[in-house]
Design a protein around this motif. Structure first.
Motif, PDB file in Angstrom:
ATOM      1  N   UNK A 341       0.854  -1.190   0.000  1.00  0.00           N
ATOM      2  CA  UNK A 341       0.000   0.000   0.000  1.00  0.00           C
ATOM      3  C   UNK A 341       0.893   1.243   0.000  1.00  0.00           C
ATOM      4  N   UNK A 342       0.389   2.352  -0.522  1.00  0.00           N
ATOM      5  CA  UNK A 342       1.178   3.574  -0.486  1.00  0.00           C
ATOM      6  C   UNK A 342       0.537   4.708  -1.246  1.00  0.00           C
ATOM      7  N   UNK A 343       1.350   5.673  -1.621  1.00  0.00           N
ATOM      8  CA  UNK A 343       0.898   6.802  -2.425  1.00  0.00           C
ATOM      9  C   UNK A 343       1.805   6.903  -3.645  1.00  0.00           C
ATOM     10  N   UNK A 344       1.277   7.531  -4.693  1.00  0.00           N
ATOM     11  CA  UNK A 344       2.075   7.643  -5.917  1.00  0.00           C
ATOM     12  C   UNK A 344       1.880   9.009  -6.550  1.00  0.00           C
ATOM     13  N   UNK A 345       2.743   9.299  -7.492  1.00  0.00           N
ATOM     14  CA  UNK A 345       2.680  10.538  -8.257  1.00  0.00           C
ATOM     15  C   UNK A 345       1.372  10.614  -9.037  1.00  0.00           C
ATOM     16  N   UNK A 346       0.898  11.830  -9.233  1.00  0.00           N
ATOM     17  CA  UNK A 346      -0.300  12.020 -10.050  1.00  0.00           C
ATOM     18  C   UNK A 346       0.007  11.829 -11.539  1.00  0.00           C
ATOM     19  N   UNK A 347       1.275  11.585 -11.868  1.00  0.00           N
ATOM     20  CA  UNK A 347       1.662  11.240 -13.235  1.00  0.00           C
ATOM     21  C   UNK A 347       1.516   9.739 -13.486  1.00  0.00           C
ATOM     22  N   UNK A 348       0.906   9.056 -12.534  1.00  0.00           N
ATOM     23  CA  UNK A 348       0.664   7.616 -12.636  1.00  0.00           C
ATOM     24  C   UNK A 348      -0.840   7.363 -12.595  1.00  0.00           C
ATOM     25  N   UNK A 349      -1.327   6.501 -13.477  1.00  0.00           N
ATOM     26  CA  UNK A 349      -2.727   6.080 -13.447  1.00  0.00           C
ATOM     27  C   UNK A 349      -2.816   4.811 -12.601  1.00  0.00           C
ATOM     28  N   UNK A 350      -3.673   4.834 -11.602  1.00  0.00           N
ATOM     29  CA  UNK A 350      -3.888   3.655 -10.759  1.00  0.00           C
ATOM     30  C   UNK A 350      -5.059   2.874 -11.345  1.00  0.00           C
ATOM     31  N   UNK A 351      -4.778   1.674 -11.841  1.00  0.00           N
ATOM     32  CA  UNK A 351      -5.796   0.854 -12.501  1.00  0.00           C
ATOM     33  C   UNK A 351      -6.241  -0.259 -11.557  1.00  0.00           C
ATOM     34  N   UNK A 352      -7.552  -0.388 -11.414  1.00  0.00           N
ATOM     35  CA  UNK A 352      -8.133  -1.420 -10.552  1.00  0.00           C
ATOM     36  C   UNK A 352      -9.010  -2.346 -11.401  1.00  0.00           C
ATOM     37  N   UNK A 353      -8.526  -3.551 -11.707  1.00  0.00           N
ATOM     38  CA  UNK A 353      -9.300  -4.469 -12.546  1.00  0.00           C
ATOM     39  C   UNK A 353     -10.446  -5.120 -11.776  1.00  0.00           C
ATOM     40  N   UNK A 354     -11.453  -5.560 -12.526  1.00  0.00           N
ATOM     41  CA  UNK A 354     -12.487  -6.412 -11.938  1.00  0.00           C
ATOM     42  C   UNK A 354     -11.812  -7.692 -11.457  1.00  0.00           C
ATOM     43  N   UNK A 355     -12.233  -8.196 -10.300  1.00  0.00           N
ATOM     44  CA  UNK A 355     -11.540  -9.316  -9.651  1.00  0.00           C
ATOM     45  C   UNK A 355     -11.320 -10.511 -10.573  1.00  0.00           C
ATOM     46  N   UNK A 356     -12.357 -10.916 -11.288  1.00  0.00           N
ATOM     47  CA  UNK A 356     -12.245 -12.106 -12.131  1.00  0.00           C
ATOM     48  C   UNK A 356     -11.338 -11.906 -13.343  1.00  0.00           C
ATOM     49  N   UNK A 357     -11.024 -10.634 -13.647  1.00  0.00           N
ATOM     50  CA  UNK A 357     -10.224 -10.340 -14.833  1.00  0.00           C
ATOM     51  C   UNK A 357      -8.906  -9.649 -14.487  1.00  0.00           C
ATOM     52  N   UNK A 358      -8.485  -9.793 -13.249  1.00  0.00           N
ATOM     53  CA  UNK A 358      -7.280  -9.088 -12.794  1.00  0.00           C
ATOM     54  C   UNK A 358      -6.071  -9.395 -13.673  1.00  0.00           C
ATOM     55  N   UNK A 359      -5.708 -10.654 -13.799  1.00  0.00           N
ATOM     56  CA  UNK A 359      -4.504 -11.031 -14.549  1.00  0.00           C
ATOM     57  C   UNK A 359      -4.657 -10.740 -16.032  1.00  0.00           C
ATOM     58  N   UNK A 360      -5.869 -10.882 -16.538  1.00  0.00           N
ATOM     59  CA  UNK A 360      -6.151 -10.568 -17.939  1.00  0.00           C
ATOM     60  C   UNK A 360      -5.867  -9.095 -18.205  1.00  0.00           C
ATOM     61  N   UNK A 361      -6.352  -8.221 -17.318  1.00  0.00           N
ATOM     62  CA  UNK A 361      -6.118  -6.781 -17.461  1.00  0.00           C
ATOM     63  C   UNK A 361      -4.638  -6.456 -17.309  1.00  0.00           C
ATOM     64  N   UNK A 362      -3.991  -7.065 -16.321  1.00  0.00           N
ATOM     65  CA  UNK A 362      -2.564  -6.827 -16.112  1.00  0.00           C
ATOM     66  C   UNK A 362      -1.765  -7.145 -17.379  1.00  0.00           C
ATOM     67  N   UNK A 363      -2.076  -8.270 -17.995  1.00  0.00           N
ATOM     68  CA  UNK A 363      -1.344  -8.668 -19.205  1.00  0.00           C
ATOM     69  C   UNK A 363      -1.637  -7.734 -20.369  1.00  0.00           C
ATOM     70  N   UNK A 364      -2.849  -7.211 -20.434  1.00  0.00           N
ATOM     71  CA  UNK A 364      -3.186  -6.262 -21.504  1.00  0.00           C
ATOM     72  C   UNK A 364      -2.403  -4.964 -21.335  1.00  0.00           C
ATOM     73  N   UNK A 365      -2.511  -4.342 -20.154  1.00  0.00           N
ATOM     74  CA  UNK A 365      -1.941  -2.992 -19.985  1.00  0.00           C
ATOM     75  C   UNK A 365      -0.413  -3.007 -19.917  1.00  0.00           C
ATOM     76  N   UNK A 366       0.200  -4.172 -19.706  1.00  0.00           N
ATOM     77  CA  UNK A 366       1.665  -4.257 -19.710  1.00  0.00           C
ATOM     78  C   UNK A 366       2.203  -4.764 -21.043  1.00  0.00           C
TER      79      UNK A 366
END
Length: 456
Positions: A341-366
């Motif tokens: 947990x923490x804080x980040x720069x506003x130059x970063x987008x914090x993405x929160x995937x739907x639980x069932x699609x977490x890894x799917x989203x991670x692989x897409x955005x990376x």
């Protein structure tokens, strides 16, 4: 250091010579070629990624570094030290060539790597906007040397800790590559689905169709699958269950043929932006902080971070497991999974995937393809920025939840190992950085350091 092993004081100029890197300008730009020796600029050395190359036949040999030579950065980011790389040293660096009768190259590497030496080098560098450390200033740095036999007992302890860190990072790199390979096979190339279709067309029965998907998923032959069934029946059953999740037909869609039962959608259908602002005065100074400088390029492993005591403006709150996407100059490909947990720069987008699609989203955005989309749709010229309202419209082919959950289960194992390795690397780095000045100053004996390494 004991009386038997006294220190001898030198200036670096007494024990090393320097070889300046190659300037790239009007007179030398003809040396740039598509294939050749990599040009070792500071950014290339930091990221271990090389984009420019020098003609092997024409480059001055004095500018060429081999893996056993030390490279020191002198302009801009002063005081970074590298070894184990080969190529053409850029003009913003120089090679440090030790007199091996007085100093072991590996011992010298660790001496130069000390944080107080880096700080001192920056203090004696000239320039206010951009620091520049000239040869004379570097050679004026003081060094106390123990005898060579003691030097050669000290550096292996530090090397051992660094090798453990490097191994963990290599494991993380391999796991990331494995996750992307599975993603491509399942959700881009549809290999399990196509294997089933081919098996049906070949007249296979239901078991043969499932077997075809199992081969596509695992890369195993029928003989190897038989062996897996005999020796590891639980793993065989799990593989079979996974294969059965995939449909055995394709359907038409606006994006072309896709697996039956899957649908065409947008990233925003399965992920959202988490935008929780927090004022600087409300942040605990000990809160972990991620800026763009802490996110590596093309790796989801976030192993370095700062603390809120270092910041001076409002930030965004994130939670462990959130995906952090660097939106400034998205072509830098800075995407990672928050290990805490923490804080980040506003130059970063914090993405929160739907639980069932977490890894799917991670692989897409990376993925390279998504980063290209973010780059093409970013706004601004000097400092292009991606924004979530555009990114959320990125088209995706969304699998059924059961298949995505199975991919989740696989990638969660990888992510957990990656994060375990991150914290182990953090501990090893702290131990190494604690031992480093004490070993080099003689405050700590080699035997005591070996004991600390074993306990660490």
């Amino acid at each position: 250091m004991s009386v038997d092993n006294p220190m001898t004081s030198y200036c670096l100029g007494d024990i090393v010579s320097l070889s300046q890197g190659l300037p790239i300008n009007v007179k030398t730009k003809h040396l740039l070629v598509d294939k050749g020796l990599p040009l070792l600029r500071i950014t290339d050395l930091i990221n271990s990624m090389y984009s420019q190359f020098i003609n092997t036949d024409e480059v001055p040999l004095k500018c060429v570094a081999t893996e056993d030579e030390i490279i020191y950065t002198r302009t801009g980011q002063v005081g970074l030290v590298f070894r184990g790389v080969s190529g053409v040293v850029h003009n913003n660096c120089f090679k440090v060539i030790p007199n091996k009768d007085l100093v072991d190259p590996n011992y010298l590497y660790w001496f130069l790597s000390q944080s107080h030496i880096k700080e001192y080098a920056n203090n004696i560098a000239s320039g206010s906007v951009q620091k520049d450390l000239n040869h004379s200033a570097f050679k004026s740095i003081q060094i106390d040397l123990p005898p060579l036999d003691i030097q050669r007992k000290i550096y292996p302890i530090l090397d051992s800790l660094s090798n453990k860190i490097a191994l963990n990072r290599q494991i993380n790199h391999t796991l990331e590559a494995m996750a992307q390979a599975i993603f491509k096979s399942w959700f881009v190339d549809f290999e399990p689905v196509k294997a089933k279709i081919a098996a049906i067309e070949a007249g296979e029965d239901a078991e043969g169709v499932t077997r075809a998907a199992m081969r596509a998923i695992s890369g195993k032959t029928d003989e190897e699958l038989d062996q897996l069934q005999a020796e590891q029946p639980e793993n065989y059953t799990q593989l079979k269950t996974t294969a059965e999740l995939f449909p055995a037909a394709m359907q038409d869609s606006d994006s072309g043929e896709i697996p039956e039962g899957w649908k065409v959608g947008k990233l925003g259908d399965i992920a959202g932006e988490k935008r929780k602002n927090v004022k600087i005065e409300d942040i605990n100074p000990e809160t972990p902080y991620f800026g763009l400088e802490h996110i590596p390029r093309k790796s989801i492993s976030l192993s370095e971070w700062g603390y809120a005591s270092e910041i001076s403006s409002n930030k965004l709150i994130f939670e462990k497991g959130d995906i952090l996407f660097g939106k400034i100059r998205p072509y830098f490909h800075k995407v990672g999974v928050a290990p805490i947990d923490g804080v980040c720069s506003t130059d970063i987008i914090v993405i929160s995937p739907e639980e069932n699609y977490y890894s799917f989203v991670l692989s897409i955005v990376s993925s390279e393809k998504f980063v290209e989309y973010a780059t093409q749709t970013s706004e601004g010229t000097k400092m292009p920025r991606a924004n979530w309202k555009t990114l959320m419209r990125y088209p995706v082919i969304i699998p059924d939840k059961l298949t995505s959950k199975r991919y989740n289960k696989i990638v969660f194992v990888f992510v957990n190992i990656i994060q375990k390795n991150i914290f182990e690397c953090k501990n090893l780095s702290q131990l190494r950085d604690t031992l480093l000045p004490k070993l080099l100053s003689g405050e700590l004996s080699v035997d005591a350091a070996k004991l600390a390494e074993e306990e660490g």
